[in-house]
Design a protein around this motif. Structure first.
Motif, PDB file in Angstrom:
ATOM      1  N   GLU A 185       0.812  -1.219   0.000  1.00  0.00           N
ATOM      2  CA  GLU A 185       0.000   0.000   0.000  1.00  0.00           C
ATOM      3  C   GLU A 185       0.849   1.274   0.000  1.00  0.00           C
ATOM      4  O   GLU A 185       0.556   2.215  -0.745  1.00  0.00           O
ATOM      5  N   LYS A 189       1.910  -0.280  -4.908  1.00  0.00           N
ATOM      6  CA  LYS A 189       0.727   0.095  -5.683  1.00  0.00           C
ATOM      7  C   LYS A 189       0.856   1.498  -6.275  1.00  0.00           C
ATOM      8  O   LYS A 189       0.581   1.699  -7.467  1.00  0.00           O
ATOM      9  N   GLN A 193       0.942   2.184 -10.300  1.00  0.00           N
ATOM     10  CA  GLN A 193      -0.054   3.082 -10.870  1.00  0.00           C
ATOM     11  C   GLN A 193       0.622   4.211 -11.639  1.00  0.00           C
ATOM     12  O   GLN A 193       0.182   4.595 -12.734  1.00  0.00           O
ATOM     13  N   LEU A 259      -1.912  -7.756  -7.932  1.00  0.00           N
ATOM     14  CA  LEU A 259      -2.355  -6.383  -7.667  1.00  0.00           C
ATOM     15  C   LEU A 259      -3.080  -5.782  -8.868  1.00  0.00           C
ATOM     16  O   LEU A 259      -3.403  -4.598  -8.877  1.00  0.00           O
ATOM     17  N   TYR A 261      -1.975  -5.431 -12.079  1.00  0.00           N
ATOM     18  CA  TYR A 261      -1.159  -4.598 -12.956  1.00  0.00           C
ATOM     19  C   TYR A 261      -0.472  -5.459 -14.012  1.00  0.00           C
ATOM     20  O   TYR A 261       0.727  -5.337 -14.267  1.00  0.00           O
TER      21      TYR A 261
END
Length: 472
Positions: A185, A189, A193, A259, A261
């Motif tokens: 977190e 991530k 992103q 996750l 991705y």
């Protein structure tokens, strides 16, 4: 096999040079670059280094800083460059966008495009940095990218950061790959992103040597060096792995997939094998270094992905260009180079698609520095190459077309009415063609892969009354 399939096979067999744009040719693979580290006091000048890179056909280089002399030497060379923002600058760049802008102006815009900088590595293996710079990573990446946008350089230059595989909480089996929960977190991530939004890629440093050295009693050396081996089946997804490198890559892919991705590309920014080490550093030798790097180059340039991502081209930066005599730590740290500081090769391997093609079947390992290419071709005992039924019909058909066409396999026996036409199945015909190609290439490592559509077996294949050829 349908009539259309047979027609396609026959046309490809006789007229492949008109029809082919195959994913299995050397030109269609990933790319090979090299890390140019400079923790040494005996290296040649940057100008000479650029000449060396060009003489070896290397058109990609990764640096660990933005040294002006090096960037000037690379100007006009046509070599694509990855530069780095050191870990010690992360805090300042993360806290002050103006600092990021100034850094980009001075170290990037001042040299690009004459020096073809195409990526910036923000930090290096930040999660294991003893100075605890993890929290600054994504803000620093964001500010560097914003500076590139202001200078209209964001389309040409991507921003990323190399991770070490120690950021994985689980890596075995590959299907269980997962990032450490403490990192997910706060940083993983947000970083993924950012990479997705900016069209960038994840950089990863992948070293099978470390895994082998620590577990030499359970990891076969052939598995670590891309040599013929029985493979390891991943109990989680049923895929069979024939190299530790692929298994490590797929652990990262699995962690990214967990996750959600899957769309972020992976680039291997460091990998290599030491040519010398201390007595307790198992596997560190010139022979093994030549085998690992030589086989890796062939594997990358022939275009095969991993078992989990068979269509993914893998771009790789070898570590490193030179042996670096001032690096701290065990002896291996000072002996990863492809070249000695006097520019002589530590061992001889092809570094380009043309070099791989020119050499064809690599000679037997001679076990000495600079001798013979360092790639075993004979395999262990008699081996055969057969189709991987899990590859899917489309990939098998493409690979079959290549083997019987441009690959030059003898496919006359699987034509209608011939000895090996029955059983008339895609898997049987592909297996015969793949094995013909594999045996013609003297069972060289990498010649039984076809982008994941084939694998090596140690038992004589049996398809009807068909006799599979061997190379002796």
């Amino acid at each position: 096999m349908s009539m259309s399939t047979l027609t396609r096979l026959t046309l490809c067999f006789f007229f492949s040079f008109f029809l082919f744009s195959s994913p299995f040719t050397a030109e269609a693979g990933g790319s090979i670059g090299v890390n140019y580290g400079r923790v040494a006091n005996d290296l040649p000048s940057a100008v000479k280094v650029v000449q060396l890179l060009k003489s070896q056909g290397l058109d990609r280089v990764k640096l660990y800083d933005t040294d002006p002399a090096v960037l000037r030497a690379l100007s006009g060379s046509g070599i694509k460059v990855v530069v780095a923002l050191p870990n010690e600058l992360l805090s300042a760049v993360a806290r002050r966008p103006s600092q990021a802008y100034t850094w980009v102006q001075k170290n990037i815009a001042a040299y690009h495009p004459a020096t073809q900088i195409h990526a910036i590595a923000v930090g290096n293996e930040v999660f294991v940095d003893t100075h605890n710079t993890t929290t600054f990573l994504v803000p620093a990446m964001t500010n560097i990218h914003a500076a590139l946008v202001r200078l209209n350089l964001d389309d040409a230059i991507k921003v990323s950061s190399p991770i070490a595989l120690s950021c994985l909480q689980s890596s075995y089996p590959s299907s269980a790959g997962a990032f450490k929960s403490i990192l997910v977190e706060p940083v993983i991530k947000p970083m993924l992103q950012f990479l997705r939004q900016t069209g960038s890629f994840l950089m990863a440093n992948v070293y099978p040597f470390f895994a082998y050295e620590a577990n030499a009693d359970v990891i076969p050396l052939d598995y670590a060096l891309f040599r013929p081996n029985a493979g390891v089946v991943d109990a989680g997804n049923g895929l069979r792995y024939f190299s530790l490198f692929d298994a490590q890559l797929d652990a990262v892919y699995a962690a990214m997939s967990a996750l959600k991705y899957d769309d972020v590309k992976l680039v291997v920014t460091e990998t290599g094998w030491p040519s010398k080490g201390d007595e307790n550093e198992k596997g560190a030798s010139a022979t093994n270094a030549a085998a690992y790097n030589g086989n890796l180059v062939r594997r990358v340039l022939t275009g095969s992905g991993t078992p989990l991502r068979p269509q993914a081209e893998v771009d790789v930066y070898l570590f490193a260009l030179f042996n670096e005599n001032k690096k701290p730590g065990p002896s291996s740290e000072r002996n990863y180079g492809l070249f000695y500081p006097n520019e002589e090769k530590v061992y001889d391997i092809p570094l380009t698609a043309e070099g791989v093609k020119k050499r064809g079947v690599a000679p037997e390992e001679k076990g000495s520095p600079g001798g013979g290419g360092g790639v075993s071709t004979s395999g262990a005992g008699r081996t055969w190459c057969v189709a991987n039924g899990k590859a899917g019909e489309q990939r098998l058909q493409e690979a079959l077309d290549y083997a019987c066409g441009e690959g030059g396999a003898d496919c006359r026996q699987i034509q209608p009415g011939a000895t090996c036409y029955d059983p008339n199945t895609l898997q049987a015909h592909a297996s015969f063609a793949f094995n013909s190609y594999y045996q013609k290439k003297a069972r060289a490592i990498g010649t039984c892969d076809f982008g994941g559509a084939a694998h090596v077996v140690t038992q004589l294949p049996k398809f009807g009354k068909c006799a599979f050829p061997t190379a002796g």
